[in-house]
Motif scaffolding. Structure first.
Motif, PDB file in Angstrom:
ATOM      1  N   GLY A 133      52.248  43.490  19.643  1.00  0.00           N
ATOM      2  CA  GLY A 133      51.580  44.410  20.569  1.00  0.00           C
ATOM      3  C   GLY A 133      50.203  43.952  20.981  1.00  0.00           C
ATOM      4  N   LEU A 134      49.942  42.647  20.967  1.00  0.00           N
ATOM      5  CA  LEU A 134      48.636  42.114  21.336  1.00  0.00           C
ATOM      6  C   LEU A 134      48.384  42.318  22.826  1.00  0.00           C
ATOM      7  CD1 LEU A 134      46.151  40.420  20.353  1.00  0.00           C
ATOM      8  CD2 LEU A 134      47.427  38.384  21.081  1.00  0.00           C
ATOM      9  N   TRP A 135      47.245  42.928  23.148  1.00  0.00           N
ATOM     10  CA  TRP A 135      46.861  43.101  24.549  1.00  0.00           C
ATOM     11  C   TRP A 135      46.543  41.740  25.147  1.00  0.00           C
ATOM     12  CZ3 TRP A 135      42.845  41.964  27.786  1.00  0.00           C
ATOM     13  CH2 TRP A 135      42.778  42.684  28.982  1.00  0.00           C
ATOM     14  N   PRO A 136      46.935  41.412  26.380  1.00  0.00           N
ATOM     15  CA  PRO A 136      47.612  42.239  27.394  1.00  0.00           C
ATOM     16  C   PRO A 136      49.119  42.033  27.450  1.00  0.00           C
ATOM     17  CG  PRO A 136      46.759  40.271  28.438  1.00  0.00           C
ATOM     18  CD  PRO A 136      46.471  40.128  26.960  1.00  0.00           C
ATOM     19  N   PHE A 137      49.729  41.569  26.345  1.00  0.00           N
ATOM     20  CA  PHE A 137      51.166  41.293  26.328  1.00  0.00           C
ATOM     21  C   PHE A 137      51.935  42.433  25.672  1.00  0.00           C
ATOM     22  CE2 PHE A 137      48.682  37.366  25.674  1.00  0.00           C
ATOM     23  CZ  PHE A 137      48.921  36.758  26.897  1.00  0.00           C
TER      24      PHE A 137
ATOM     25  N   ILE B  20      40.134  45.301  22.455  1.00  0.00           N
ATOM     26  CA  ILE B  20      40.593  45.834  23.740  1.00  0.00           C
ATOM     27  C   ILE B  20      41.895  46.615  23.536  1.00  0.00           C
ATOM     28  CG2 ILE B  20      41.442  45.238  26.041  1.00  0.00           C
ATOM     29  CD1 ILE B  20      39.567  42.835  25.991  1.00  0.00           C
ATOM     30  N   GLY B  21      42.807  46.059  22.721  1.00  0.00           N
ATOM     31  CA  GLY B  21      44.061  46.755  22.456  1.00  0.00           C
ATOM     32  C   GLY B  21      43.848  48.099  21.788  1.00  0.00           C
ATOM     33  N   ALA B  22      42.931  48.149  20.814  1.00  0.00           N
ATOM     34  CA  ALA B  22      42.663  49.408  20.119  1.00  0.00           C
ATOM     35  C   ALA B  22      42.114  50.458  21.084  1.00  0.00           C
ATOM     36  CB  ALA B  22      41.689  49.168  18.969  1.00  0.00           C
ATOM     37  N   LEU B  23      41.157  50.053  21.911  1.00  0.00           N
ATOM     38  CA  LEU B  23      40.571  50.992  22.872  1.00  0.00           C
ATOM     39  C   LEU B  23      41.539  51.340  23.999  1.00  0.00           C
ATOM     40  CD1 LEU B  23      36.927  49.609  23.175  1.00  0.00           C
ATOM     41  CD2 LEU B  23      37.574  51.901  22.416  1.00  0.00           C
ATOM     42  N   TYR B  24      42.184  50.330  24.552  1.00  0.00           N
ATOM     43  CA  TYR B  24      43.111  50.563  25.658  1.00  0.00           C
ATOM     44  C   TYR B  24      44.263  51.463  25.226  1.00  0.00           C
ATOM     45  CZ  TYR B  24      46.788  49.633  29.067  1.00  0.00           C
ATOM     46  OH  TYR B  24      47.789  49.775  29.991  1.00  0.00           O
ATOM     47  N   GLY B  25      44.828  51.182  24.047  1.00  0.00           N
ATOM     48  CA  GLY B  25      45.925  52.006  23.565  1.00  0.00           C
ATOM     49  C   GLY B  25      45.501  53.444  23.338  1.00  0.00           C
ATOM     50  N   ALA B  26      44.296  53.637  22.787  1.00  0.00           N
ATOM     51  CA  ALA B  26      43.820  54.999  22.530  1.00  0.00           C
ATOM     52  C   ALA B  26      43.563  55.752  23.829  1.00  0.00           C
ATOM     53  CB  ALA B  26      42.548  54.943  21.684  1.00  0.00           C
TER      54      ALA B  26
END
Length: 511
Positions: free
Chosen positions: A247-251, A307-313
């Protein structure tokens, strides 16, 4: 005990063979008793899942963590060609350490509870459980393999059944202006993950050639010191290849669509277990074999994790569909895992591995609760519910426990893991990442509490007067998951001691 890991592979694969050999038209008649084909399929599936859970629990409990080394080691020669592969060749080399022992337990927990959640599957139930157990055998294979050839083989076995499980037994989502079909979700998931597998395949063969040992054996490859340039060049193949499944952003975009389209138990395995294969691959293959490359690329991995943590939240905050909310929440929590790995600090990596376990259990519980309400209401829009705690008090309580673990309430598993990650991130020299990670945790609290307020508390919507409490199987499965959330939250030391003993042995990790 060296055969316990082989048994973990043999039980789900053997179950697949038994179910495939069971005639679809056959009902068992004995004296006054008559057992339907569907009941036989369910009984076989439950017996197999219980055996897998018992074996996984045995592996975790019996693992001696004094030196963090490999236990239950078994090596069976498979292919040997001295001219090409060398003396060791390719072997089914199985073992566990303190990192994989908790993940094997996680898999046993999720498949055991997932069978109870799948009790309402009637359409082609035999085929469903065959694919489900094939997927689980792949997961156990990845967690226990020390030969990269078999590691990659089991990795693909774990991924490919998802296409059929989602495409046949999944559900489509109608957004009004367009429909996100289950076929779309299944195809998108497989295309993304196969693309990531190509990068992994390149990385594995690059290490194989560079080592000059003629073997895919992971400990043997780990004994070689690779050139700095080589490490910097090929670590991204593992980071991005495994990161796609992690689940690594942006993939990550395959993940929410795949979560939503999948049937409930498959969503539980998908988010609870499969995404951990990606994070484990970065740690046990990329960081173990190429520590200098990991150190060089750690700022990039840290940035993508934040970014993934923030974007997902933030994305979860914008959702009204319960399943999409949990899907984006998974992306956010896997961002924490990436942050812990990127810290290159022992405390942070301990937290990342513990977060894999905690997130796997709480996300499985969340998806189980979404499935329980969807089976009766046939909608997942939280805005049209209201006061459901009046009709489904246990369901509401289970949801609340999962949500509170997700937002990091002390006493539940999520809190311990996140604290370790944030400490490791700060100690690893990334205070800005730690601050943004804590912000993501605050956003998580916002969307979890908002969802509970909208859907389960407040004025009761009379439209849902017909709803009933969850089935007993769903309640039992949820109770098992809650037990482990509370166990890790209140007594995390058996997990941390096992994890820490093995993390200490990894090269390039600061303490």
């Amino acid at each position: 005990m060296e055969w316990v890991l082989f048994s973990l592979l043999a039980v789900p694969l053997g179950t697949c063979l038994i179910l495939m050999a069971l005639p679809s038209w056959w009902d068992l008649r004995w004296r006054r008793w008559q057992v339907r084909h569907l009941d036989m399929v369910r009984a076989i599936a439950l017996a197999s899942a219980a055996a897998q859970f018992a074996l996984a629990l045995l592996v975790f409990v019996a693992y001696h963590f004094d030196d963090g080394g490999y236990r239950f080691e078994l090596s069976l020669d498979w292919l040997r060609n001295v001219a090409f592969l060398g003396e060791k060749g390719i072997s089914l080399h199985l073992a566990v350490d303190g990192i994989t022992a908790p993940l094997i337990l996680l898999t046993g927990i999720v498949i055991f509870t997932g069978v109870f959640i799948s009790w309402n599957i009637e359409y082609r139930a035999r085929d469903y459980f065959v694919l489900l157990f094939l997927l689980v055998s792949g997961v156990f294979g990845v967690f226990s393999s020390l030969d990269l050839f078999w590691f990659f083989f089991w990795y693909e076995v774990a991924v490919l059944p998802m296409y059929f499980l989602i495409g046949i037994w999944g559900s489509s989502t109608d957004f009004g202006t367009f429909v996100r079909t289950k076929e779309y979700g299944a195809l998108k998931l497989v295309l993304y993950l196969v693309a990531g597998s190509v990068l992994i395949f390149i990385g594995i063969f690059a290490v194989f050639i560079e080592s000059g040992l003629g073997t895919f054996d992971l400990p043997a490859l780990g004994s070689v010191t690779y050139g700095e340039t080589f490490q910097k060049a090929f670590f991204p193949f593992f980071m991005l290849g495994f990161g796609v499944l992690g689940g690594l952003w942006p993939f990550h975009t395959w993940s929410p669509d795949g979560h939503v389209a999948a049937p409930t138990a498959v969503s539980m395995l998908h988010a609870g277990v499969l995404m951990k294969l990606g994070a484990l691959g970065i740690l046990k293959v990329g960081m173990y074999l190429l520590p200098e490359g990991a150190q060089y690329w750690s700022p990039v991995l840290m940035t993508l994790g934040v970014i993934g943590a923030l974007y997902g939240a933030v994305s979860a905050l914008a959702q009204t569909d319960l399943k999409y909310m949990v899907g984006y929440s998974s992306v956010s929590h896997m961002g924490y895992v990436m942050m812990g790995l990127a810290s290159m600090h022992q405390v942070g990596i301990n937290g990342a591995v513990l977060q894999m376990f905690a997130h796997g259990v709480m996300t499985a519980l969340m998806f189980a609760m979404v499935g329980a309400i969807y089976d009766q209401a046939h909608v997942r829009d939280m805005t049209i519910f209201g006061g459901l705690a009046r009709k489904m008090p246990r369901h509401a309580a289970f949801w609340a426990v999962a949500g509170l673990s997700s937002l990091g309430l002390p006493g539940l598993a999520g809190f311990v893991a996140e604290v370790l990650i944030f400490i490791g991130v700060f100690k690893g020299g990334y205070p800005w990442a730690g601050a943004l990670g804590i912000l993501a945790a605050a956003i998580t609290a916002t969307y979890i509490l908002r969802m509970l307020a909208r859907a389960y508390f407040g004025p009761f919507n009379e439209r849902w007067e017909h709803l009933q409490e969850m089935r007993l199987g769903e309640q039992f499965g949820g109770a098992v998951l809650i037990f482990f959330l509370a166990l890790v939250g209140m007594w995390p030391f058996p997990f941390i001691e096992r994890i820490s003993a093995s993390v200490e042995r990894l090269p390039g990790i600061s303490s």
